[in-house]
Motif scaffolding. Structure first.
Motif, mmCIF file in Angstrom:
data_model
loop_
_atom_site.group_PDB
_atom_site.id
_atom_site.type_symbol
_atom_site.label_atom_id
_atom_site.label_comp_id
_atom_site.label_asym_id
_atom_site.label_seq_id
_atom_site.Cartn_x
_atom_site.Cartn_y
_atom_site.Cartn_z
ATOM 1 N N GLU A 61 0.827 -1.208 0.000
ATOM 2 C CA GLU A 61 0.000 0.000 0.000
ATOM 3 C C GLU A 61 0.860 1.257 0.000
ATOM 4 N N ALA A 62 1.970 1.188 0.734
ATOM 5 C CA ALA A 62 2.840 2.357 0.852
ATOM 6 C C ALA A 62 3.674 2.587 -0.400
ATOM 7 N N GLY A 63 3.701 1.602 -1.312
ATOM 8 C CA GLY A 63 4.433 1.759 -2.564
ATOM 9 C C GLY A 63 5.820 1.156 -2.576
ATOM 10 N N ALA A 64 6.108 0.222 -1.643
ATOM 11 C CA ALA A 64 7.429 -0.401 -1.603
ATOM 12 C C ALA A 64 7.700 -1.181 -2.877
ATOM 13 N N ALA A 65 8.921 -1.105 -3.370
ATOM 14 C CA ALA A 65 9.290 -1.808 -4.602
ATOM 15 C C ALA A 65 9.258 -3.319 -4.402
ATOM 16 N N ASP A 66 9.663 -3.787 -3.223
ATOM 17 C CA ASP A 66 9.659 -5.223 -2.924
ATOM 18 C C ASP A 66 8.965 -5.408 -1.571
ATOM 19 N N PRO A 67 7.639 -5.392 -1.558
ATOM 20 C CA PRO A 67 6.907 -5.434 -0.289
ATOM 21 C C PRO A 67 7.117 -6.723 0.498
ATOM 22 N N GLU A 68 7.267 -7.857 -0.197
ATOM 23 C CA GLU A 68 7.481 -9.121 0.516
ATOM 24 C C GLU A 68 8.796 -9.092 1.290
ATOM 25 N N GLN A 69 9.830 -8.554 0.659
ATOM 26 C CA GLN A 69 11.116 -8.477 1.344
ATOM 27 C C GLN A 69 11.032 -7.556 2.560
ATOM 28 N N LEU A 70 10.393 -6.404 2.387
ATOM 29 C CA LEU A 70 10.255 -5.474 3.501
ATOM 30 C C LEU A 70 9.423 -6.100 4.615
#
Length: 203
Positions: free
Chosen positions: A141-150
């Motif tokens: 939702e926040a726009g992270a390029a790699d949300p799974e990693q984060l």
């Protein structure tokens, strides 16, 4: 089972034996651990007979699994379902943990049981995966390029802070939150990173 039954003290008890057993398990497992808590002690604390306990739970393993199943079934809904916070703020809110919070019951159970096939171990794995998934969803939702990693990185920080707080008897979550803020802002695009509140934005 009859409507009324006698506990070990001889007093007649009403309905609600199952709830009393679970309540006693929650307290004793938290205070002294799963392995050090026997069924006799649980029955005494719950004021039920062993026969009644085994009518509700096939054994201690089943009770341990039920104990874990009762924790936060919505997976931190008080953090992730908040509509008053932007996605970045919700990610950081996951680290707003009171210093008196006991060690995560899922971590404690997994460490004590040493049995990957135990039903409680499966609940622990499922819950930890669910937390990482909710973090990843919020990161998306926040726009992270790699949300799974984060999501995995933040989940690791939360568990590490919980364990360190318990071992050192000191609050490790503020330091973990500071690391999380760096990870989050590095992972978010510059434009999306400014979902901060107006008073936090640079002048």
């Amino acid at each position: 089972m009859t409507e009324l039954e006698k506990g070990p003290t001889g007093r007649r008890r009403g309905r609600g034996a199952r709830e009393r057993i679970i309540s006693a398990a929650q307290r004793l497992f938290r205070e002294q651990g799963i392995n050090r808590t026997g069924m006799d002690q649980l029955c005494t604390a719950a004021e039920v007979s062993k026969r009644t306990a085994y009518q509700h739970f096939g054994g201690k393993d089943e009770l341990v699994a039920e104990y874990l199943r009762g924790f936060d079934p919505s997976v931190l809904s008080g953090v992730f379902d908040r509509t008053d916070l932007a996605p970045r703020e919700r990610l950081l809110a996951a680290f707003d943990v009171p210093p008196t919070t006991p060690l995560c019951p899922y971590i404690a159970a997994a460490v004590e049981l040493h049995d990957s096939q135990h039903p409680a171990s499966q609940y622990a794995r499922d819950y930890k995966k669910a937390v990482a998934a909710r973090l990843a969803g919020t990161a998306r939702e926040a726009g992270a390029a790699d949300p799974e990693q984060l999501g995995e990185q933040l989940a690791l920080l939360i568990d590490g802070a919980a364990a360190r707080s318990r071992v050192l008897d000191a609050d490790a979550f503020p330091a973990a939150a500071a690391i999380a803020a760096v990870l989050i802002d590095t992972a978010l695009p510059a434009a999306a990173g400014d979902d901060r509140r107006p008073e936090e934005a640079p002048s």
